[in-house]
Design a protein around this motif. Structure first.
Motif, PDB file in Angstrom:
ATOM      1  N   ALA A   1     -29.875  -5.218  14.938  1.00 59.26           N
ATOM      2  CA  ALA A   1     -30.880  -4.198  14.626  1.00 59.26           C
ATOM      3  C   ALA A   1     -32.012  -4.790  13.788  1.00 59.26           C
ATOM      4  O   ALA A   1     -33.191  -4.551  14.056  1.00 59.26           O
ATOM      5  CB  ALA A   1     -30.238  -3.016  13.896  1.00 59.26           C
ATOM      6  N   GLU A   2     -31.663  -5.583  12.780  1.00 58.26           N
ATOM      7  CA  GLU A   2     -32.678  -6.214  11.928  1.00 58.26           C
ATOM      8  C   GLU A   2     -33.578  -7.139  12.744  1.00 58.26           C
ATOM      9  O   GLU A   2     -34.802  -7.097  12.622  1.00 58.26           O
ATOM     10  CB  GLU A   2     -32.005  -7.036  10.822  1.00 58.26           C
TER      11      GLU A   2
ATOM     12  N   VAL B   1     -35.963  -5.160  15.429  1.00 60.42           N
ATOM     13  CA  VAL B   1     -37.154  -4.481  14.900  1.00 60.42           C
ATOM     14  C   VAL B   1     -38.150  -5.466  14.305  1.00 60.42           C
ATOM     15  O   VAL B   1     -39.332  -5.157  14.202  1.00 60.42           O
ATOM     16  CB  VAL B   1     -36.800  -3.357  13.894  1.00 60.42           C
ATOM     17  N   SER B   2     -37.714  -6.662  13.933  1.00 63.46           N
ATOM     18  CA  SER B   2     -38.662  -7.636  13.382  1.00 63.46           C
ATOM     19  C   SER B   2     -39.342  -8.464  14.478  1.00 63.46           C
ATOM     20  O   SER B   2     -40.420  -8.996  14.255  1.00 63.46           O
ATOM     21  CB  SER B   2     -37.966  -8.549  12.372  1.00 63.46           C
TER      22      SER B   2
ATOM     23  N   ASP C   1     -42.369  -5.236  19.107  1.00 59.95           N
ATOM     24  CA  ASP C   1     -43.299  -4.197  18.684  1.00 59.95           C
ATOM     25  C   ASP C   1     -43.707  -3.397  19.917  1.00 59.95           C
ATOM     26  O   ASP C   1     -44.564  -3.829  20.692  1.00 59.95           O
ATOM     27  CB  ASP C   1     -44.522  -4.841  18.022  1.00 59.95           C
TER      28      ASP C   1
ATOM     29  N   LEU D   1     -29.017  -0.122  15.651  1.00 58.70           N
ATOM     30  CA  LEU D   1     -30.321  -0.292  16.283  1.00 58.70           C
ATOM     31  C   LEU D   1     -30.870   1.046  16.754  1.00 58.70           C
ATOM     32  O   LEU D   1     -32.039   1.369  16.523  1.00 58.70           O
ATOM     33  CB  LEU D   1     -30.224  -1.272  17.454  1.00 58.70           C
TER      34      LEU D   1
ATOM     35  N   ARG E   1     -32.196   3.022  13.824  1.00 60.32           N
ATOM     36  CA  ARG E   1     -33.494   2.524  13.342  1.00 60.32           C
ATOM     37  C   ARG E   1     -34.627   2.932  14.281  1.00 60.32           C
ATOM     38  O   ARG E   1     -35.705   3.318  13.834  1.00 60.32           O
ATOM     39  CB  ARG E   1     -33.466   1.012  13.198  1.00 60.32           C
ATOM     40  N   LEU E   2     -34.389   2.802  15.579  1.00 62.79           N
ATOM     41  CA  LEU E   2     -35.430   3.146  16.538  1.00 62.79           C
ATOM     42  C   LEU E   2     -35.756   4.634  16.507  1.00 62.79           C
ATOM     43  O   LEU E   2     -36.929   5.021  16.520  1.00 62.79           O
ATOM     44  CB  LEU E   2     -35.008   2.716  17.946  1.00 62.79           C
TER      45      LEU E   2
ATOM     46  N   LYS F   1     -37.786   5.516  13.562  1.00 67.83           N
ATOM     47  CA  LYS F   1     -39.182   5.100  13.710  1.00 67.83           C
ATOM     48  C   LYS F   1     -39.945   5.989  14.692  1.00 67.83           C
ATOM     49  O   LYS F   1     -41.141   5.848  14.840  1.00 67.83           O
ATOM     50  CB  LYS F   1     -39.256   3.643  14.166  1.00 67.83           C
TER      51      LYS F   1
ATOM     52  N   CYS G   1     -34.722   7.259  22.563  1.00 63.73           N
ATOM     53  CA  CYS G   1     -33.678   6.379  23.058  1.00 63.73           C
ATOM     54  C   CYS G   1     -32.861   7.107  24.118  1.00 63.73           C
ATOM     55  O   CYS G   1     -32.530   8.281  23.951  1.00 63.73           O
ATOM     56  CB  CYS G   1     -32.772   5.921  21.914  1.00 63.73           C
TER      57      CYS G   1
END
Length: 74
Positions: A27-28, A31-32, A35, A57, A60-61, A64, A68
Motif C-alpha cells: 500500500a505504501e 500510493v508513492s 498517480d 491498499l 488508502r485508495l 483518497k 475501488c
C-alpha cells in the motif's frame, strides 16, 4: 499443472507467514509510485487464505476518493 499449483500455494503460504506486513508495505509503495486521476476505477480482490492482503491498499485508495471495484463471485 496441478502439482505446480500446489507448489506455488505452499510457497505463497510460507511468504505469508514470513511477511505478514506485506500488504501494508505494498500500500505504501503503490500510493508513492502511482498517480491516477480520481475518476480512475481501481480493480482489486479480497484476499482469501494466504493471498496478499490488499485491504490496506484499498483503504488508502478509498480514503483518497478513488472508486475501488471487487469481482463478484456467485
Amino acid at each position: 499443472k496441478q502439482a505446480l499449483r500446489e507448489t506455488m500455494k505452499k510457497k505463497r503460504e510460507l511468504l505469508f507467514q514470513q511477511h505478514p506486513e506485506a500488504g501494508e508495505k505494498i500500500a505504501e509503495l503503490f500510493v508513492s509510485f502511482f498517480d491516477f486521476p480520481l475518476q480512475t476505477i481501481i480493480g482489486a480482490y479480497w484476499p482469501i487464505g494466504s493471498e496478499l492482503d490488499l485491504r490496506p491498499l484499498l483503504h488508502r485508495l478509498i480514503t483518497k476518493g478513488f472508486l475501488c471495484a471487487l469481482p463478484c463471485v456467485t
